[in-house]
Design an enzyme around this catalytic site. Structure first.
Site, PDB file in Angstrom:
ATOM      1  N   ILE A 151      26.563  -0.879  22.647  1.00  0.00           N
ATOM      2  CA  ILE A 151      26.733  -2.329  22.699  1.00  0.00           C
ATOM      3  C   ILE A 151      27.097  -2.826  21.311  1.00  0.00           C
ATOM      4  O   ILE A 151      26.446  -2.467  20.326  1.00  0.00           O
ATOM      5  CB  ILE A 151      25.444  -3.028  23.184  1.00  0.00           C
ATOM      6  CG1 ILE A 151      25.125  -2.626  24.624  1.00  0.00           C
ATOM      7  CG2 ILE A 151      25.561  -4.547  23.067  1.00  0.00           C
ATOM      8  CD1 ILE A 151      23.789  -3.128  25.110  1.00  0.00           C
ATOM      9  N   ILE A 164      30.549  -3.812  25.673  1.00  0.00           N
ATOM     10  CA  ILE A 164      29.822  -2.575  25.933  1.00  0.00           C
ATOM     11  C   ILE A 164      30.807  -1.436  26.180  1.00  0.00           C
ATOM     12  O   ILE A 164      31.978  -1.654  26.491  1.00  0.00           O
ATOM     13  CB  ILE A 164      28.892  -2.709  27.154  1.00  0.00           C
ATOM     14  CG1 ILE A 164      29.721  -2.826  28.450  1.00  0.00           C
ATOM     15  CG2 ILE A 164      27.945  -3.898  26.996  1.00  0.00           C
ATOM     16  CD1 ILE A 164      28.896  -2.670  29.719  1.00  0.00           C
ATOM     17  N   CYS A 181      26.851   5.210  15.731  1.00  0.00           N
ATOM     18  CA  CYS A 181      25.919   4.099  15.485  1.00  0.00           C
ATOM     19  C   CYS A 181      25.019   4.353  14.283  1.00  0.00           C
ATOM     20  O   CYS A 181      23.952   3.749  14.160  1.00  0.00           O
ATOM     21  CB  CYS A 181      25.099   3.797  16.736  1.00  0.00           C
ATOM     22  SG  CYS A 181      26.123   3.360  18.157  1.00  0.00           S
TER      23      CYS A 181
END
Length: 234
Positions: A151, A164, A181
């Site tokens: 996300i 997303i 991430c």
């Protein structure tokens, strides 16, 4: 639960260039903000590429020559997009939906979790780790979790864009060019529905995502033509 007006829903069948998608998102978000244009949820795939969020660290881009790299302007760090991954860009009026950014992100996570449940996959949210995760711990083994959906959103004057990405059947090896991430801990990896043994089509994933969105966001989705069409080199 409060019900909201219908949201337009578009699906692009061919891969969409990232810069073209970004231009469409920015223009539509501005039209929602300034002209009251309808909200839009846009399902698509990209050719293989990496995007850098506003918190991205250069050391997490481990193989910068592997795929094109784009500055996304969204929150978060590095992520991968490519064929076999369903990207859903959400251009929504968050002001009309409560002016609560944390609740909005929680709704995005709940949307994915509910869609995964249609395939008997238990996804979950984790404190300090945005996205949706699945437990991959082996019996008697150390704890392990893999990320199945990312996300990353941006709000400008309370209108969202970006969104997303759900791993349906991408090449998981393509994630090795980055630290996804920014999480380098070996206990946390990346997975997909195919990796979990759920072999489904993108159309089946879309059906689950559509149904879950309508329930979580309390808005019906109305199909419209995609804003950008045409294939790009893989």
């Amino acid at each position: 639960m409060q019900n909201f007006p219908p949201v337009e829903w578009a699906v692009s069948d061919a891969p969409v260039p990232y810069e073209a998608a970004l231009a469409v998102m920015e223009a539509r978000a501005r039209a929602i903000r300034e002209d009251g244009a309808p909200e839009l949820v846009w399902f698509l795939e990209h050719p293989p590429l990496y995007t850098a969020g506003t918190s991205a660290r250069i050391e997490d881009l481990k193989d910068p020559a592997r795929f094109p790299v784009f500055e996304a302007g969204r929150g978060g760090q590095y992520t991968y997009h490519g064929p076999g991954q369903r990207v859903a860009y959400v251009m929504l009026d968050v002001a009309a939906r409560g002016r609560d950014v944390r609740a909005f992100v929680a709704h995005l996570e709940a949307w994915i979790i509910q869609a995964l449940a249609a395939f008997n996959v238990e996804g979950g949210m984790r404190d300090g780790r945005v996205g949706v995760w699945v437990d991959r711990t082996e019996p008697g083994g150390p704890p392990r979790e893999d990320k199945i959906a990312a996300i990353g959103v941006r709000l400008k004057r309370w209108v969202s864009f970006h969104g997303i990405s759900l791993n349906v059947e991408p090449e998981l090896d393509h994630f090795t060019g980055i630290t996804p991430c920014g999480i380098a801990d070996p206990r946390y990896g990346v997975t997909s529905l195919a990796d979990l043994g759920r072999i489904i089509s993108m159309e089946e994933a879309d059906i689950a995502l559509k149904a879950a969105f309508q329930q979580v966001f309390a808005s019906p989705l109305v199909r419209v033509d995609p804003p950008v069409t045409g294939s790009v080199p893989a």
